[in-house]
Write a protein that holds these residues in place. Structure first.
Motif, PDB file in Angstrom:
ATOM      1  N   MET A   1       0.834  -1.186   0.000  1.00 58.89           N
ATOM      2  CA  MET A   1       0.000   0.000   0.000  1.00 58.89           C
ATOM      3  C   MET A   1       0.874   1.243   0.000  1.00 58.89           C
ATOM      4  O   MET A   1       2.009   1.207   0.444  1.00 58.89           O
ATOM      5  CB  MET A   1      -0.918   0.019   1.222  1.00 58.89           C
ATOM      6  N   PHE A   2       0.359   2.359  -0.506  1.00 62.09           N
ATOM      7  CA  PHE A   2       1.080   3.621  -0.510  1.00 62.09           C
ATOM      8  C   PHE A   2       0.932   4.292   0.843  1.00 62.09           C
ATOM      9  O   PHE A   2      -0.159   4.351   1.406  1.00 62.09           O
ATOM     10  CB  PHE A   2       0.559   4.556  -1.608  1.00 62.09           C
ATOM     11  N   GLU A   3       2.051   4.827   1.333  1.00 60.55           N
ATOM     12  CA  GLU A   3       2.025   5.563   2.586  1.00 60.55           C
ATOM     13  C   GLU A   3       2.213   7.063   2.353  1.00 60.55           C
ATOM     14  O   GLU A   3       2.178   7.842   3.264  1.00 60.55           O
ATOM     15  CB  GLU A   3       3.121   5.026   3.518  1.00 60.55           C
ATOM     16  N   ALA A   4       2.488   7.444   1.119  1.00 55.61           N
ATOM     17  CA  ALA A   4       2.603   8.857   0.768  1.00 55.61           C
ATOM     18  C   ALA A   4       2.236   9.002  -0.688  1.00 55.61           C
ATOM     19  O   ALA A   4       2.447   8.108  -1.481  1.00 55.61           O
ATOM     20  CB  ALA A   4       4.026   9.344   1.017  1.00 55.61           C
ATOM     21  N   THR A   5       1.651  10.123  -1.046  1.00 60.39           N
ATOM     22  CA  THR A   5       1.206  10.292  -2.425  1.00 60.39           C
ATOM     23  C   THR A   5       1.790  11.527  -3.087  1.00 60.39           C
ATOM     24  O   THR A   5       1.458  11.840  -4.207  1.00 60.39           O
ATOM     25  CB  THR A   5      -0.330  10.401  -2.464  1.00 60.39           C
ATOM     26  N   THR A   6       2.690  12.231  -2.404  1.00 62.41           N
ATOM     27  CA  THR A   6       3.296  13.416  -2.988  1.00 62.41           C
ATOM     28  C   THR A   6       4.133  13.007  -4.190  1.00 62.41           C
ATOM     29  O   THR A   6       5.049  12.207  -4.063  1.00 62.41           O
ATOM     30  CB  THR A   6       4.183  14.130  -1.945  1.00 62.41           C
ATOM     31  N   ALA A   7       3.825  13.587  -5.342  1.00 59.31           N
ATOM     32  CA  ALA A   7       4.430  13.138  -6.594  1.00 59.31           C
ATOM     33  C   ALA A   7       5.930  13.310  -6.613  1.00 59.31           C
ATOM     34  O   ALA A   7       6.644  12.550  -7.259  1.00 59.31           O
ATOM     35  CB  ALA A   7       3.801  13.884  -7.762  1.00 59.31           C
ATOM     36  N   THR A   8       6.435  14.320  -5.903  1.00 57.62           N
ATOM     37  CA  THR A   8       7.870  14.579  -5.960  1.00 57.62           C
ATOM     38  C   THR A   8       8.675  13.676  -5.031  1.00 57.62           C
ATOM     39  O   THR A   8       9.896  13.653  -5.102  1.00 57.62           O
ATOM     40  CB  THR A   8       8.153  16.038  -5.586  1.00 57.62           C
ATOM     41  N   LYS A   9       8.022  12.966  -4.159  1.00 59.63           N
ATOM     42  CA  LYS A   9       8.752  12.084  -3.253  1.00 59.63           C
ATOM     43  C   LYS A   9       9.318  10.888  -4.012  1.00 59.63           C
ATOM     44  O   LYS A   9       8.636  10.290  -4.846  1.00 59.63           O
ATOM     45  CB  LYS A   9       7.829  11.586  -2.134  1.00 59.63           C
ATOM     46  N   PRO A  10      10.552  10.517  -3.713  1.00 63.26           N
ATOM     47  CA  PRO A  10      11.113   9.308  -4.332  1.00 63.26           C
ATOM     48  C   PRO A  10      10.274   8.090  -3.963  1.00 63.26           C
ATOM     49  O   PRO A  10       9.760   7.988  -2.847  1.00 63.26           O
ATOM     50  CB  PRO A  10      12.512   9.218  -3.729  1.00 63.26           C
ATOM     51  N   HIS A  11      10.168   7.174  -4.907  1.00 65.61           N
ATOM     52  CA  HIS A  11       9.338   5.982  -4.711  1.00 65.61           C
ATOM     53  C   HIS A  11      10.236   4.784  -4.403  1.00 65.61           C
ATOM     54  O   HIS A  11      11.064   4.394  -5.217  1.00 65.61           O
ATOM     55  CB  HIS A  11       8.515   5.724  -5.963  1.00 65.61           C
ATOM     56  N   THR A  23       6.717  -3.021   8.465  1.00 60.90           N
ATOM     57  CA  THR A  23       6.175  -1.976   9.335  1.00 60.90           C
ATOM     58  C   THR A  23       7.281  -1.028   9.779  1.00 60.90           C
ATOM     59  O   THR A  23       7.109   0.198   9.797  1.00 60.90           O
ATOM     60  CB  THR A  23       5.480  -2.598  10.557  1.00 60.90           C
ATOM     61  N   SER A  24       8.436  -1.600  10.135  1.00 58.30           N
ATOM     62  CA  SER A  24       9.575  -0.775  10.544  1.00 58.30           C
ATOM     63  C   SER A  24      10.021   0.139   9.415  1.00 58.30           C
ATOM     64  O   SER A  24      10.272   1.337   9.625  1.00 58.30           O
ATOM     65  CB  SER A  24      10.739  -1.669  10.989  1.00 58.30           C
ATOM     66  N   MET A  25      10.121  -0.418   8.213  1.00 59.42           N
ATOM     67  CA  MET A  25      10.536   0.378   7.064  1.00 59.42           C
ATOM     68  C   MET A  25       9.540   1.508   6.792  1.00 59.42           C
ATOM     69  O   MET A  25       9.918   2.643   6.499  1.00 59.42           O
ATOM     70  CB  MET A  25      10.665  -0.512   5.826  1.00 59.42           C
ATOM     71  N   GLN A  34       7.964   8.008  -0.910  1.00 61.91           N
ATOM     72  CA  GLN A  34       6.709   7.348  -1.247  1.00 61.91           C
ATOM     73  C   GLN A  34       6.975   5.855  -1.079  1.00 61.91           C
ATOM     74  O   GLN A  34       7.764   5.272  -1.818  1.00 61.91           O
ATOM     75  CB  GLN A  34       6.314   7.677  -2.684  1.00 61.91           C
ATOM     76  N   VAL A  35       6.356   5.250  -0.099  1.00 61.56           N
ATOM     77  CA  VAL A  35       6.696   3.881   0.293  1.00 61.56           C
ATOM     78  C   VAL A  35       5.637   2.899  -0.189  1.00 61.56           C
ATOM     79  O   VAL A  35       4.438   3.082   0.035  1.00 61.56           O
ATOM     80  CB  VAL A  35       6.845   3.769   1.825  1.00 61.56           C
ATOM     81  N   THR A  36       6.110   1.846  -0.865  1.00 59.43           N
ATOM     82  CA  THR A  36       5.257   0.722  -1.232  1.00 59.43           C
ATOM     83  C   THR A  36       5.880  -0.530  -0.626  1.00 59.43           C
ATOM     84  O   THR A  36       7.108  -0.667  -0.598  1.00 59.43           O
ATOM     85  CB  THR A  36       5.157   0.570  -2.754  1.00 59.43           C
ATOM     86  N   THR A  37       5.053  -1.445  -0.136  1.00 59.87           N
ATOM     87  CA  THR A  37       5.578  -2.669   0.464  1.00 59.87           C
ATOM     88  C   THR A  37       4.942  -3.889  -0.188  1.00 59.87           C
ATOM     89  O   THR A  37       3.809  -3.836  -0.686  1.00 59.87           O
ATOM     90  CB  THR A  37       5.312  -2.712   1.980  1.00 59.87           C
ATOM     91  N   ALA A  38       5.682  -4.991  -0.155  1.00 61.63           N
ATOM     92  CA  ALA A  38       5.177  -6.261  -0.664  1.00 61.63           C
ATOM     93  C   ALA A  38       5.688  -7.371   0.241  1.00 61.63           C
ATOM     94  O   ALA A  38       6.850  -7.348   0.667  1.00 61.63           O
ATOM     95  CB  ALA A  38       5.651  -6.486  -2.100  1.00 61.63           C
TER      96      ALA A  38
END
Length: 316
Positions: A1-11, A23-25, A34-38
């Motif tokens: 899931m996305f934890e940030a949606t600001t377009a300029t943030k590194p993904h 969760t720690s990450m 912009q954090v995505t996890t799997a």
């Protein structure tokens, strides 16, 4: 899931089968990236197909697909994404695989230090963004004429150079050195694109010299050929030397030929695209690490290594 949606943030994509790690990450980095996890490699592959990612951080030990296997597939799906391998154990085969198949940017041990991991991510993001528009042309002519970049074999074993020459034949110019001083002398005289080296020369680890060479001549490609590989050395060679391939002895003809051909093409690509240099930036040694061991002529060697960049520019 996305934890940030600001377009300029590194993904950044974090992949680990342990939810507590993710969760720690997420808690550590969601304010900055912009954090995505799997929770599995397969889930991460589907995410990569659906959205661009600048940095991938993957655990090694996961069910069904290891981190190395995942990063190999990730390289094909998202070649511009920087790859970082996170692991809590030192499996030599996995580490060699991370060099030869995953082409990772850094190897990070668990438990990680938050500040160090953050700095590594920052460097990886800069590298991803600076190299995003690099040329895809990586297939130069591999002729053995006097202007073509050459291969330097650095090994005290007298059998290595003739064996490599026999494998490569006339396709490449190949030189040999049995000491660091000889190697630098050749590099001052010849256009060297690839250095094939043992892990130790004259009783000294080569990682310090490879790191210095990479700092001052970023397009130089290093291939380690050794019979005494160990996990700790391999990790240092990745992080501090950004070696391109690691081959264990005895040398196999096809493996050597493919590795050197690929390394020379990589040299050409980096020489033609300076914006790629950050992708292969070496890490500083740990603060508690000793200064890289060099022979008594260290000061002279360091000065000569620093001067190689100027020589290369003039010859180019």
């Amino acid at each position: 899931m996305f934890e940030a949606t600001t377009a300029t943030k590194p993904h950044v994509l974090f992949v680990d089968d342990e939810p507590r790690i993710l969760t720690s990450m997420r808690m550590l980095f969601r304010s900055k990236y912009q954090v995505t996890t799997a929770t599995s490699a397969q889930e991460a592959i589907e995410l990569l197909k659906a959205q661009p990612v600048e940095v991938i951080v993957s655990d090694q030990r996961m069910p069904n697909m290891t981190g190395i296997e995942f990063l190999r597939e990730a390289r094909d799906i998202a070649p511009n994404a920087m790859r970082i391998l996170l692991t809590g154990y030192s499996d030599l085969n996995a580490i060699i695989g991370s060099i030869n198949e995953g082409e990772i940017f850094r190897f990070v041990n668990k438990p990680w230090v938050n500040e160090e991991l953050g700095r590594t991510l920052d460097r990886a993001i800069v590298a991803a963004r600076e190299s995003a528009n690099a040329s895809a042309d990586d297939a130069p002519p591999l002729a053995a004429d006097a202007q073509a970049p050459a291969v330097l074999v650095l090994d005290e074993d007298p059998q290595t150079l003739p064996q490599v020459r026999a494998i490569l034949g006339d396709a490449f110019r190949t030189f040999g050195a049995t000491s660091l001083d000889e190697a630098i002398t050749l590099m001052e005289r010849e256009h060297i694109g690839v250095v094939m080296s043992e892990t130790r020369v004259q009783g000294h680890p080569v990682v310090g010299v490879i790191s210095l060479l990479k700092q001052h001549q970023p397009e130089l490609i290093s291939v380690i050929v050794t019979e005494r590989a160990d996990a700790g050395t391999a990790i240092d060679l990745i992080n501090q030397g950004q070696i391109y391939r690691l081959i264990t002895k005895p040398i196999h003809d096809s493996q050597c030929r493919i590795a050197i051909g690929s390394a020379l093409r990589q040299h050409h690509k980096l020489a033609q695209n300076p914006e790629l240099h950050k992708r292969y930036e070496v890490a500083a040694p740990p603060e508690d690490a000793a200064t890289p061991a060099l022979p008594k002529t260290a000061t002279s060697l360091l000065d000569r290594i620093r001067g190689l960049r100027a020589l290369f520019k003039r010859s180019g």
